[in-house]
Design an enzyme around this catalytic site. Structure first.
Site, PDB file in Angstrom:
ATOM      1  N   LYS A  83       0.822  -1.217   0.000  1.00 42.78           N
ATOM      2  CA  LYS A  83       0.000   0.000   0.000  1.00 42.78           C
ATOM      3  C   LYS A  83       0.854   1.264   0.000  1.00 42.78           C
ATOM      4  CE  LYS A  83      -0.685   0.269   5.040  1.00 42.78           C
ATOM      5  NZ  LYS A  83       0.007   1.560   5.223  1.00 42.78           N
ATOM      6  N   ASP A  84       2.131   1.162   0.376  1.00 50.88           N
ATOM      7  CA  ASP A  84       3.014   2.325   0.395  1.00 50.88           C
ATOM      8  C   ASP A  84       3.691   2.572  -0.946  1.00 50.88           C
ATOM      9  OD1 ASP A  84       2.487   2.790   3.081  1.00 50.88           O
ATOM     10  OD2 ASP A  84       4.185   1.589   3.770  1.00 50.88           O
ATOM     11  N   ARG A 132      -9.814   6.581   5.652  1.00 52.90           N
ATOM     12  CA  ARG A 132     -10.523   6.130   6.855  1.00 52.90           C
ATOM     13  C   ARG A 132     -11.442   7.222   7.377  1.00 52.90           C
ATOM     14  NH1 ARG A 132      -4.975   3.486   9.070  1.00 52.90           N
ATOM     15  NH2 ARG A 132      -5.288   1.336   8.339  1.00 52.90           N
ATOM     16  N   ARG A 155       0.635   4.984  18.202  1.00 50.85           N
ATOM     17  CA  ARG A 155      -0.795   5.170  17.941  1.00 50.85           C
ATOM     18  C   ARG A 155      -1.656   4.536  19.026  1.00 50.85           C
ATOM     19  NH1 ARG A 155      -1.759   5.605  11.520  1.00 50.85           N
ATOM     20  NH2 ARG A 155       0.275   6.407  10.950  1.00 50.85           N
TER      21      ARG A 155
END
Length: 300
Positions: A83-84, A132, A155
């Protein structure tokens, strides 16, 4: 039998998650009889852990240093979170293998063991992904999203410290770190489509390294390759980067005439989130991704 390479130098980011992911690939290669050395490399995204991703380069901030090392011959392969990876190819480099994908869904880690539907109106959810935020806001639950960055420890620590009520993370990362027990809810893709390529790993190498490509071949999973190709083509056709509010998830399913590819896509807009799905042949995943992206654009 796989021809052995004397030693494969595997470039990896320095984060715990990146090292865990790289170790999975290294162990798979070692099981095939290869010697593998992990070579830690710092990327822009690792050095600057505060600025929003889009302000320090957007797509590619976690991969450019690894790619530079590959092209310079300092390492033989690099392991990326797919995904990066920017969707545009890089001259001289290829994705030599995409192994079997982890569960691609997002998860919630919330205070007091709460689920998304149990969080009170006004609760603050930490996420650095516009994708998101757009999908959470579209649910109409009255939740507030705030931008955050940092590794998994940072996080989740924001929840423990009471700075946010919950964070949304990729399930695959927590699975690879052995931290699934901290998840309070796994989010259904009907609520939250993941990032294109989420949970898949890309093992990149130089295009002319035939011995390395041969070593990587046993790691390849064709079903995962087809799924992520469709997702990334949708992203590329929308001319969006990894920071854009785009969600996508493709799966190989059994159709009436055999295996087919089913693709769902979501595009965040000012007036909400557009969601569409389509199916097509497994052997043309890029065509499916392009067609669904064009349909999303027509509906905006």
């Amino acid at each position: 039998m796989t021809q052995q390479i004397r030693q494969i130098r595997l470039g990896t980011r320095r984060s715990k998650l990146a090292i865990a992911q790289s170790t999975l690939v290294a162990d798979a290669l070692r099981n095939l009889g290869h010697e593998v050395e992990l070579v830690p490399i710092s990327t822009t995204g690792d050095v600057d852990k505060v600025s929003p991703v889009e302000q320090i380069g957007g797509t590619g901030i976690y991969v450019s240093a690894l790619r530079d090392a590959l092209l310079a011959g300092e390492i033989d392969i690099a392991v990326h979170s797919l995904k990066d990876l920017p969707t545009a190819p890089v001259d001289g480099l290829v994705i030599g293998a995409i192994p079997v994908r982890e569960d691609p869904r997002d998860v919630l880690v919330a205070r007091d063991g709460l689920t998304l539907g149990e969080l009170p109106r006004g609760a603050v959810i930490g996420t650095g992904a516009p994708r998101r935020s757009a999908q959470i806001e579209a649910l109409g639950l009255g939740l507030e999203c705030t931008g955050i960055r940092g590794n998994v420890d940072t996080r989740i620590g924001l929840v423990a410290d009471g700075k946010v009520d919950a964070v949304v993370l990729a399930r695959a990362g927590l699975a690879r770190l052995g931290r699934l027990d901290e998840v309070t809810e796994t989010l259904d893709p009907i609520q939250m489509l993941p990032s294109p390529g989420q949970a898949a790993l890309a093992v990149e190498c130089r295009a002319d390294a035939t011995d390395v490509l041969a070593a990587l071949a046993p790691l390849e999973d064709p079903a995962t390759r087809a799924a992520v190709t469709a997702e990334r083509q949708l992203l590329a056709t929308l001319e969006a980067g990894c920071t854009a509010p785009v969600g996508a998830l493709a799966e190989v399913v059994e159709g009436d005439d055999g295996p087919e590819l089913w693709l769902r896509g979501a595009l965040g807009q000012e007036d909400g989130v557009r969601r569409l799905s389509a199916n097509g042949p497994v052997d043309d995943p890029a065509g499916l991704g392009r067609a669904l992206a064009n349909e999303l654009l027509e509906r905006t």
